[in-house]
Design an enzyme around this catalytic site. Structure first.
Site, PDB file in Angstrom:
ATOM      1  N   TYR A 152       0.837  -1.201   0.000  1.00  0.00           N
ATOM      2  CA  TYR A 152       0.000   0.000   0.000  1.00  0.00           C
ATOM      3  C   TYR A 152       0.871   1.249   0.000  1.00  0.00           C
ATOM      4  O   TYR A 152       0.571   2.234  -0.675  1.00  0.00           O
ATOM      5  CB  TYR A 152      -0.937   0.013   1.221  1.00  0.00           C
ATOM      6  CG  TYR A 152      -1.933   1.147   1.127  1.00  0.00           C
ATOM      7  CD1 TYR A 152      -3.122   0.971   0.426  1.00  0.00           C
ATOM      8  CD2 TYR A 152      -1.662   2.404   1.691  1.00  0.00           C
ATOM      9  CE1 TYR A 152      -4.018   2.015   0.292  1.00  0.00           C
ATOM     10  CE2 TYR A 152      -2.564   3.440   1.552  1.00  0.00           C
ATOM     11  CZ  TYR A 152      -3.748   3.242   0.860  1.00  0.00           C
ATOM     12  OH  TYR A 152      -4.629   4.284   0.721  1.00  0.00           O
ATOM     13  N   PHE A 164      -7.409  21.390 -24.791  1.00  0.00           N
ATOM     14  CA  PHE A 164      -7.697  19.963 -24.858  1.00  0.00           C
ATOM     15  C   PHE A 164      -8.925  19.713 -23.988  1.00  0.00           C
ATOM     16  O   PHE A 164      -9.114  20.369 -22.964  1.00  0.00           O
ATOM     17  CB  PHE A 164      -6.517  19.075 -24.426  1.00  0.00           C
ATOM     18  CG  PHE A 164      -6.882  17.623 -24.607  1.00  0.00           C
ATOM     19  CD1 PHE A 164      -6.988  17.090 -25.877  1.00  0.00           C
ATOM     20  CD2 PHE A 164      -7.223  16.821 -23.525  1.00  0.00           C
ATOM     21  CE1 PHE A 164      -7.413  15.779 -26.071  1.00  0.00           C
ATOM     22  CE2 PHE A 164      -7.643  15.507 -23.712  1.00  0.00           C
ATOM     23  CZ  PHE A 164      -7.733  14.987 -24.998  1.00  0.00           C
ATOM     24  N   THR A 165      -9.746  18.747 -24.376  1.00  0.00           N
ATOM     25  CA  THR A 165     -11.076  18.558 -23.768  1.00  0.00           C
ATOM     26  C   THR A 165     -11.032  18.451 -22.234  1.00  0.00           C
ATOM     27  O   THR A 165     -11.644  19.267 -21.538  1.00  0.00           O
ATOM     28  CB  THR A 165     -11.725  17.294 -24.352  1.00  0.00           C
ATOM     29  OG1 THR A 165     -10.830  16.192 -24.197  1.00  0.00           O
ATOM     30  CG2 THR A 165     -12.021  17.474 -25.848  1.00  0.00           C
ATOM     31  N   ASP A 189       1.817  20.195 -20.683  1.00  0.00           N
ATOM     32  CA  ASP A 189       1.113  18.928 -20.878  1.00  0.00           C
ATOM     33  C   ASP A 189       2.081  18.037 -21.649  1.00  0.00           C
ATOM     34  O   ASP A 189       2.251  18.164 -22.854  1.00  0.00           O
ATOM     35  CB  ASP A 189      -0.197  19.138 -21.648  1.00  0.00           C
ATOM     36  CG  ASP A 189      -0.968  17.828 -21.832  1.00  0.00           C
ATOM     37  OD1 ASP A 189      -0.341  16.752 -21.716  1.00  0.00           O
ATOM     38  OD2 ASP A 189      -2.177  17.875 -22.096  1.00  0.00           O
ATOM     39  N   LYS A 235      -0.064   7.485 -23.460  1.00  0.00           N
ATOM     40  CA  LYS A 235       0.345   7.796 -24.838  1.00  0.00           C
ATOM     41  C   LYS A 235       1.830   7.485 -25.004  1.00  0.00           C
ATOM     42  O   LYS A 235       2.210   6.339 -25.191  1.00  0.00           O
ATOM     43  CB  LYS A 235       0.045   9.263 -25.170  1.00  0.00           C
ATOM     44  CG  LYS A 235      -1.419   9.554 -25.449  1.00  0.00           C
ATOM     45  CD  LYS A 235      -2.229   9.676 -24.206  1.00  0.00           C
ATOM     46  CE  LYS A 235      -3.574  10.300 -24.439  1.00  0.00           C
ATOM     47  NZ  LYS A 235      -4.366  10.332 -23.216  1.00  0.00           N
ATOM     48  N   ARG A 285     -13.227  15.026 -34.007  1.00  0.00           N
ATOM     49  CA  ARG A 285     -12.555  16.109 -33.294  1.00  0.00           C
ATOM     50  C   ARG A 285     -12.984  17.407 -33.954  1.00  0.00           C
ATOM     51  O   ARG A 285     -12.240  18.053 -34.668  1.00  0.00           O
ATOM     52  CB  ARG A 285     -11.016  15.964 -33.340  1.00  0.00           C
ATOM     53  CG  ARG A 285     -10.470  14.753 -32.623  1.00  0.00           C
ATOM     54  CD  ARG A 285     -10.208  14.912 -31.125  1.00  0.00           C
ATOM     55  NE  ARG A 285     -11.348  14.754 -30.257  1.00  0.00           N
ATOM     56  CZ  ARG A 285     -11.244  14.438 -28.962  1.00  0.00           C
ATOM     57  NH1 ARG A 285     -10.083  14.240 -28.403  1.00  0.00           N
ATOM     58  NH2 ARG A 285     -12.311  14.347 -28.211  1.00  0.00           N
ATOM     59  N   PHE A 312     -18.908  14.532 -26.397  1.00  0.00           N
ATOM     60  CA  PHE A 312     -18.510  13.666 -27.506  1.00  0.00           C
ATOM     61  C   PHE A 312     -18.438  12.194 -27.105  1.00  0.00           C
ATOM     62  O   PHE A 312     -18.639  11.315 -27.929  1.00  0.00           O
ATOM     63  CB  PHE A 312     -17.153  14.106 -28.087  1.00  0.00           C
ATOM     64  CG  PHE A 312     -16.062  14.207 -27.063  1.00  0.00           C
ATOM     65  CD1 PHE A 312     -15.913  15.352 -26.303  1.00  0.00           C
ATOM     66  CD2 PHE A 312     -15.189  13.155 -26.845  1.00  0.00           C
ATOM     67  CE1 PHE A 312     -14.911  15.445 -25.334  1.00  0.00           C
ATOM     68  CE2 PHE A 312     -14.176  13.238 -25.889  1.00  0.00           C
ATOM     69  CZ  PHE A 312     -14.049  14.391 -25.134  1.00  0.00           C
TER      70      PHE A 312
HETATM   71  N1  F0G Z   1      -3.716  15.890 -22.567  1.00  0.00           N
HETATM   72  C1  F0G Z   1      -3.706  15.467 -23.835  1.00  0.00           C
HETATM   73  C2  F0G Z   1      -2.951  16.244 -24.853  1.00  0.00           C
HETATM   74  C3  F0G Z   1      -4.402  14.308 -24.192  1.00  0.00           C
HETATM   75  O1  F0G Z   1      -4.380  13.908 -25.456  1.00  0.00           O
HETATM   76  C4  F0G Z   1      -5.115  13.593 -23.196  1.00  0.00           C
HETATM   77  C5  F0G Z   1      -5.895  12.412 -23.544  1.00  0.00           C
HETATM   78  C6  F0G Z   1      -5.091  14.066 -21.888  1.00  0.00           C
HETATM   79  C7  F0G Z   1      -4.376  15.215 -21.608  1.00  0.00           C
HETATM   80  C8  F0G Z   1      -5.846  13.382 -20.776  1.00  0.00           C
HETATM   81  O2  F0G Z   1      -5.215  12.214 -20.422  1.00  0.00           O
HETATM   82  O3  F0G Z   1      -6.874  10.428 -21.006  1.00  0.00           O
HETATM   83  O4  F0G Z   1      -4.934   9.965 -19.515  1.00  0.00           O
HETATM   84  O5  F0G Z   1      -6.818  11.336 -18.726  1.00  0.00           O
HETATM   85  N2  F0G Z   1      -6.197  12.136 -24.720  1.00  0.00           N
HETATM   86  C9  F0G Z   1      -6.890  10.947 -25.181  1.00  0.00           C
HETATM   87  C10 F0G Z   1      -7.050  11.037 -26.672  1.00  0.00           C
HETATM   88  C11 F0G Z   1      -8.134  10.624 -24.449  1.00  0.00           C
HETATM   89  O6  F0G Z   1      -7.712  10.149 -27.228  1.00  0.00           O
HETATM   90  O7  F0G Z   1      -6.506  11.949 -27.293  1.00  0.00           O
HETATM   91  P1  F0G Z   1      -6.000  10.922 -19.893  1.00  0.00           P
END
Ligand code: F0G
Length: 460
Positions: free
Chosen positions: A75, A127-128, A218, A261, A385, A452
């Site tokens: 843990y 970014f979303t 990021d 990624k 997108r 989305f």
């Molecule tokens: N920043 C970027 C540039 C991303 O592409 C993503 C995730 C995140 C942050 C968030 O990270 O998913 O680990 O919580 N992108 C995915 C995509 C979902 O399909 O582009 P996460």
């Protein structure tokens, strides 16, 4: 062209395989209708080539799988946490590590710590999840990317660059104190996986330092960004990816990271920082939202896979094959006259749905339509997108109308073969031939956040 003995051929061979399902057009009609024409709602068993995302979909190496067996599932104080900390310090250069279950866990924590209601958070395109966490904490996102990034055909080599004038104008207008921090994406996902240059990073750092403003990187695809710098920026040809990555990170105070990624794993992320006080606060917060500060929502084995992934992902051979595969697909599509975002980015090909379907206005969801058509044609899954991903302005309730209305064909790392790439190109070409028969979609269900993922559509 001189004969090249080895272009982007992969520096690995395949040891384990996973069978894929082939479906008929009739079956796919049924699946996409049931999924409300949203590729996120398809079952993966009904997908042939899955280009939805490069997130968590990578193939791990034998070395990473061996590391999984070395998971120390204590843990507190897991061996794997200390290994990960060592690798983050060595490759990214930050002093402190807070592991999180994935990138948005880190975004959540840093947004909560640094943003006060009414603050501004400028960034090189939204970014979303990043923007949503900023907004949920009372911040207002301001786009400061160069205009070229919003033009799918502009060939600027660093379309991820910050427009320094836009940043300076914001500072003059609202004052440095009202700016929580600047978010720098490297590469910029929503612009088409476009890199930011080292020179620009340096300039952003100089300008923000003058006003005491923090920079949060990021770093999700920063190794891919480093590879573009090595290839395109003068003075970096002979530097290693590791050296370039360290320099990129040196111009920021902290980084949020989705390990899913660049780092060749299926789950994991982190927040990395230099400021001791912010680290203290982040460590307090991670135990509330993620898990103890030495695992942050991850199993020991996941941290081990990520630590080993850092070392593998930073190899130039790996990046050359990774980005080479995407350039292979992109160049074939360009030869066939298919409109895609250029230059070709780091993790995906982005089809330009506005040019693909010039007869569809944006509210008929051309990118959503194109993603559905591609699935119908061949069982390939891609991602919208465009206007659906962009969501609504929180204050006015109106849709955002992004200039870029794109479909992303995202390549998982080390997963698909060149023949899969060829099938993809052929299918896009087929859908392009039939483009005039397509009428678009209407939205029939809209979720409140990140619509989305779960929105549903009907054919017009
Ligand atoms: N920043 C970027 C540039 C991303 O592409 C993503 C995730 C995140 C942050 C968030 O990270 O998913 O680990 O919580 N992108 C995915 C995509 C979902 O399909 O582009 P996460």
């Amino acid at each position: 062209m001189p004969f090249q003995r080895r272009s982007w051929a992969e520096p690995f061979k395949i040891k384990v395989v996973e069978p894929l399902t082939m479906t008929t057009r009739e079956e796919r009609e049924k699946h996409i209708t049931e999924a409300g024409y949203n590729t996120f709602l398809l079952k993966s068993k009904d997908v042939y080539i899955d280009l939805l995302t490069d997130s968590g979909t990578n193939a791990m190496s034998d070395n990473q799988w061996a590391g999984m067996m070395m998971g120390d599932e204590a843990y507190a104080g897991s061996v794997n946490y200390y290994h990960l900390e060592e690798k983050v310090q060595e490759f990214y250069g930050y002093k402190f590590l807070v592991p999180t279950h994935q990138g948005r866990g880190a975004e959540h924590i840093i947004s909560k710590i640094l943003i006060k209601p009414g603050d501004y958070v400028p960034g090189n395109m939204y970014f979303t999840t990043t923007r949503l966490h900023q907004e949920l904490n009372g911040g207002k996102f301001v786009d400061i990317i160069i205009d070229e990034a919003h033009d799918s055909q502009n060939l600027h080599p660093f379309k991820g660059n910050v427009d320094l004038q836009k940043l300076e104008n914001l500072i003059t207008k609202v004052g440095g104190k009202k700016i929580a921090y600047v978010t720098i994406g490297a590469t910029v996902n929503m612009a088409g996986g476009q890199p930011i240059s080292m020179e620009n990073l340096r300039q952003v750092r100089a300008l923000t330092s003058k006003h005491g403003i923090k920079v949060v990187l990021d770093a999700t695809r920063a190794m891919e960004n480093a590879y573009f710098i090595k290839r395109r920026e003068k003075g970096y040809e002979n530097k290693s990816i590791k050296e370039i990555l360290l320099e990129i990170c040196s111009y920021s105070d902290a980084a949020t990271m989705s390990g899913k990624k660049d780092l060749l794993v299926n789950i994991g992320g982190f927040l990395a920082l230099n400021d001791n006080d912010v680290f203290e606060e982040a460590r307090n917060m991670v135990v509330v939202y993620e898990g103890l500060h030495t695992y942050g929502g991850l199993a020991g084995r996941d941290m081990e896979a990520m630590a080993r992934g850092i070392v593998e992902a930073c190899q130039v051979d790996h990046l050359q094959a990774r980005i080479g595969q995407i350039e292979y697909v992109g160049n074939r599509l360009i030869e066939l006259g298919i409109p895609i975002v250029r230059p070709i980015g780091g993790h995906a090909i982005f089809l330009d749905a506005k040019q693909f379907y010039p007869h569809l206005e944006q509210l008929k969801f051309p990118a959503q339509t194109l993603a559905a058509e591609l699935y119908l044609d061949s069982g390939i899954r891609s991602m919208e997108r465009g206007i659906v991903s962009a969501g609504r302005n929180k204050e006015t309730g109106d849709h955002y109308y992004p200039k870029l209305e794109l479909v992303r064909l995202t390549f998982p790392r080390r997963v698909y073969t060149q023949a899969h790439c060829d099938v993809t190109v052929e299918s896009v070409y087929e859908v392009f031939q039939n483009r005039n028969n397509v009428r678009g979609l209407k939205m029939v269900y809209e979720p409140k956040y990140l619509r989305f993922f779960q929105a549903r559509f009907d054919k017009l």
